[in-house]
Design an enzyme around this catalytic site. Structure first.
Site, PDB file in Angstrom:
ATOM      1  N   SER A 225       0.862  -1.186   0.000  1.00  0.00           N
ATOM      2  CA  SER A 225       0.000   0.000   0.000  1.00  0.00           C
ATOM      3  C   SER A 225       0.896   1.232   0.000  1.00  0.00           C
ATOM      4  O   SER A 225       2.080   1.155   0.363  1.00  0.00           O
ATOM      5  CB  SER A 225      -0.839  -0.013   1.281  1.00  0.00           C
ATOM      6  OG  SER A 225      -1.454   1.244   1.488  1.00  0.00           O
TER       7      SER A 225
ATOM      8  N   TYR B 133      -2.558  -1.099  10.748  1.00  0.00           N
ATOM      9  CA  TYR B 133      -2.565  -1.418   9.305  1.00  0.00           C
ATOM     10  C   TYR B 133      -1.256  -0.938   8.672  1.00  0.00           C
ATOM     11  O   TYR B 133      -0.594  -1.675   7.942  1.00  0.00           O
ATOM     12  CB  TYR B 133      -3.769  -0.750   8.641  1.00  0.00           C
ATOM     13  CG  TYR B 133      -3.833  -0.929   7.143  1.00  0.00           C
ATOM     14  CD1 TYR B 133      -4.239  -2.132   6.582  1.00  0.00           C
ATOM     15  CD2 TYR B 133      -3.470   0.107   6.274  1.00  0.00           C
ATOM     16  CE1 TYR B 133      -4.289  -2.304   5.195  1.00  0.00           C
ATOM     17  CE2 TYR B 133      -3.521  -0.053   4.899  1.00  0.00           C
ATOM     18  CZ  TYR B 133      -3.938  -1.258   4.360  1.00  0.00           C
ATOM     19  OH  TYR B 133      -3.989  -1.431   2.996  1.00  0.00           O
TER      20      TYR B 133
HETATM   21  N1  LIG Z   1      -8.645  -0.478  -1.140  1.00  0.00           N
HETATM   22  C1  LIG Z   1      -7.601   0.276  -0.878  1.00  0.00           C
HETATM   23  O1  LIG Z   1      -7.724   1.505  -0.765  1.00  0.00           O
HETATM   24  C2  LIG Z   1      -6.241  -0.329  -0.769  1.00  0.00           C
HETATM   25  C3  LIG Z   1      -5.133   0.514  -0.861  1.00  0.00           C
HETATM   26  C4  LIG Z   1      -3.852  -0.019  -0.742  1.00  0.00           C
HETATM   27  C5  LIG Z   1      -3.695  -1.376  -0.544  1.00  0.00           C
HETATM   28  N2  LIG Z   1      -4.788  -2.188  -0.455  1.00  0.00           N
HETATM   29  C6  LIG Z   1      -4.568  -3.620  -0.217  1.00  0.00           C
HETATM   30  O2  LIG Z   1      -5.144  -4.357  -1.269  1.00  0.00           O
HETATM   31  C7  LIG Z   1      -5.431  -5.668  -0.811  1.00  0.00           C
HETATM   32  C8  LIG Z   1      -6.820  -6.050  -1.291  1.00  0.00           C
HETATM   33  O3  LIG Z   1      -7.789  -5.201  -0.713  1.00  0.00           O
HETATM   34  P1  LIG Z   1      -9.024  -4.605  -1.522  1.00  0.00           P
HETATM   35  O4  LIG Z   1      -8.838  -3.154  -1.594  1.00  0.00           O
HETATM   36  O5  LIG Z   1      -9.268  -5.346  -2.765  1.00  0.00           O
HETATM   37  O6  LIG Z   1     -10.201  -4.843  -0.441  1.00  0.00           O
HETATM   38  P2  LIG Z   1     -11.393  -5.907  -0.435  1.00  0.00           P
HETATM   39  O7  LIG Z   1     -12.275  -5.668  -1.603  1.00  0.00           O
HETATM   40  O8  LIG Z   1     -11.971  -5.817   0.932  1.00  0.00           O
HETATM   41  O9  LIG Z   1     -10.667  -7.308  -0.615  1.00  0.00           O
HETATM   42  C9  LIG Z   1      -9.946  -7.911   0.416  1.00  0.00           C
HETATM   43  C10 LIG Z   1      -9.932  -9.405   0.193  1.00  0.00           C
HETATM   44  O10 LIG Z   1      -9.158 -10.025   1.239  1.00  0.00           O
HETATM   45  C11 LIG Z   1      -9.886 -11.124   1.717  1.00  0.00           C
HETATM   46  N3  LIG Z   1      -9.504 -11.576   3.029  1.00  0.00           N
HETATM   47  C12 LIG Z   1      -9.557 -10.916   4.211  1.00  0.00           C
HETATM   48  N4  LIG Z   1      -9.123 -11.724   5.196  1.00  0.00           N
HETATM   49  C13 LIG Z   1      -8.813 -12.907   4.637  1.00  0.00           C
HETATM   50  C14 LIG Z   1      -8.314 -14.134   5.119  1.00  0.00           C
HETATM   51  N5  LIG Z   1      -8.071 -14.342   6.422  1.00  0.00           N
HETATM   52  N6  LIG Z   1      -8.073 -15.146   4.235  1.00  0.00           N
HETATM   53  C15 LIG Z   1      -8.317 -14.970   2.923  1.00  0.00           C
HETATM   54  N7  LIG Z   1      -8.812 -13.846   2.407  1.00  0.00           N
HETATM   55  C16 LIG Z   1      -9.044 -12.829   3.249  1.00  0.00           C
HETATM   56  C17 LIG Z   1     -11.342 -10.679   1.660  1.00  0.00           C
HETATM   57  O11 LIG Z   1     -12.189 -11.806   1.771  1.00  0.00           O
HETATM   58  P3  LIG Z   1     -13.688 -11.711   2.363  1.00  0.00           P
HETATM   59  O12 LIG Z   1     -14.547 -11.271   1.204  1.00  0.00           O
HETATM   60  O13 LIG Z   1     -13.984 -13.105   2.813  1.00  0.00           O
HETATM   61  O14 LIG Z   1     -13.658 -10.721   3.472  1.00  0.00           O
HETATM   62  C18 LIG Z   1     -11.343 -10.016   0.282  1.00  0.00           C
HETATM   63  O15 LIG Z   1     -11.467 -10.981  -0.727  1.00  0.00           O
HETATM   64  C19 LIG Z   1      -5.275  -5.638   0.714  1.00  0.00           C
HETATM   65  O16 LIG Z   1      -4.049  -6.239   1.060  1.00  0.00           O
HETATM   66  C20 LIG Z   1      -5.245  -4.153   1.040  1.00  0.00           C
HETATM   67  O17 LIG Z   1      -4.486  -3.871   2.194  1.00  0.00           O
HETATM   68  C21 LIG Z   1      -6.062  -1.698  -0.564  1.00  0.00           C
END
Ligand SMILES: NC(=O)c1ccc[n+]([C@@H]2O[C@H](COP(=O)([O-])OP(=O)(O)OC[C@H]3O[C@@H](n4cnc5c(N)ncnc54)[C@H](OP(=O)(O)O)[C@@H]3O)[C@@H](O)[C@H]2O)c1
Length: 285
Positions: free
Chosen positions: A147, A160
């Protein structure tokens, strides 16, 4: 003389495919010819992913994998090896945000945050590496979704931020160990992404108490972060960056995604730290 692979199609596994970046990246990898294991802790949530894959006849298969559960990770990797005999690409994507002022976070809440965002990456990578290494000739790629907060600190999400700083250090260090085996490590550093991230985030219990001395501050900063996620960069942009990096002959080590992330990263790099602190303070006021 080299022996021909029984199955030459490259195999990818991605964690957290039920929504957001993981969902978009799974589809894009499959559309680019990778046999893609789209893993999720609850594969029922990924039914629409399977429907799209079926309609487009994509090489995509759902697989159960909870990054916090050793036996789930082991089982998923064993299944892939028994079906395909190889893993060429691992995308460590699963993660969530823990919100709350540091004093209000319980140690258990912080441990749970690390268990998914940091130890989850370690657990999956350690299970995948022996398989990737055994295909030494064809190498492998590990993509860690970090991130902008892997470099840029922010109040109210300190735990985080700590997981992402840790992931940056881990990724930089293991890249040296894996390079001799032809395994590349890539860091993806998105800014605010319009995914399911805010919905999937957790507010610390004590932060919900109006008597907390941080209550108003946390409420204000959380809603600022939340509004940044509306009209933010779409997950497909991140997926495109990930897949382009994987397909590249000579990928960069890190990719910053989103103009907000680029601006913050440049500020962090170029400004005096005291000026940078003032800038962050202004953002959260
Ligand atoms: N969105 C942002 O602004 C942003 C910015 C920078 C970095 N990121 C990073 O991008 C990555 C993906 O996030 P996203 O933005 O796509 O959010 P998201 O739509 O909430 O997706 C997160 C995914 O992680 C899964 N997850 C959570 N805990 C888990 C576990 N114990 N085992 C397996 N899967 C698990 C969730 O599954 P469930 O559906 O079962 O909960 C979901 O599929 C994360 O690492 C986040 O830190 C996000």
């Amino acid at each position: 003389m080299s022996t021909r692979e029984p199955n030459s199609q490259k195999v990818a596994i991605i964690t957290g495919s039920s929504s957001g970046i993981g969902y978009a990246t799974s589809l894009m990898l499959a559309r680019n010819g990778f046999y893609t294991y789209a893993s999720a802790r609850n594969i029922n949530k990924s039914a629409s992913l399977q429907s799209i894959a079926d309609a487009e006849r994509l090489p995509l298969k759902l697989i159960q994998l909870d990054v916090t559960d050793d036996s789930s990770v082991k089982g998923a990797v064993e299944k892939i090896v028994s079906e395909k005999g190889r893993i060429d690409v691992l995308v460590n994507n699963a993660g969530y945000g823990l919100f709350g002022a540091f004093e209000d976070l319980s140690v258990d809440e912080i441990k749970a945050q690390f268990e998914t965002n940091f130890f989850g990456v370690i657990r999956v990578t350690q299970h995948v590496l022996p398989i990737m290494r055994s295909k030494h000739d064809s190498g492998g790629i590990i993509v860690n979704v970090s991130s902008v907060n892997g470099h840029v600190p922010f109040p109210v999400i300190s735990a985080y931020v700590a997981t992402k700083f840790a992931l940056e250090g881990l990724s930089e260090s293991i890249a040296y160990e894996l390079e001799p085996f032809g395994i590349k490590v890539i860091l993806i550093e998105p800014g605010a992404i319009g995914s399911g991230f805010m919905k999937g985030s957790v507010m610390s219990n004590r932060a919900l108490d109006p008597k907390s001395p941080y209550f108003e501050f946390v409420r204000k900063v959380s809603s600022k972060i939340s509004s940044d996620h509306e009209n933010a960069t779409q997950p497909e942009e991140v997926a495109k960056t990930i897949v382009q990096a994987i397909l590249s002959e000579k990928p960069e080590f890190r990719y910053v995604v989103g103009s907000d992330a680029v601006t913050l990263m440049q500020a962090r790099k170029n400004m005096q730290y005291s000026d940078f602190q003032q800038m962050i303070q202004k953002i959260v006021q």
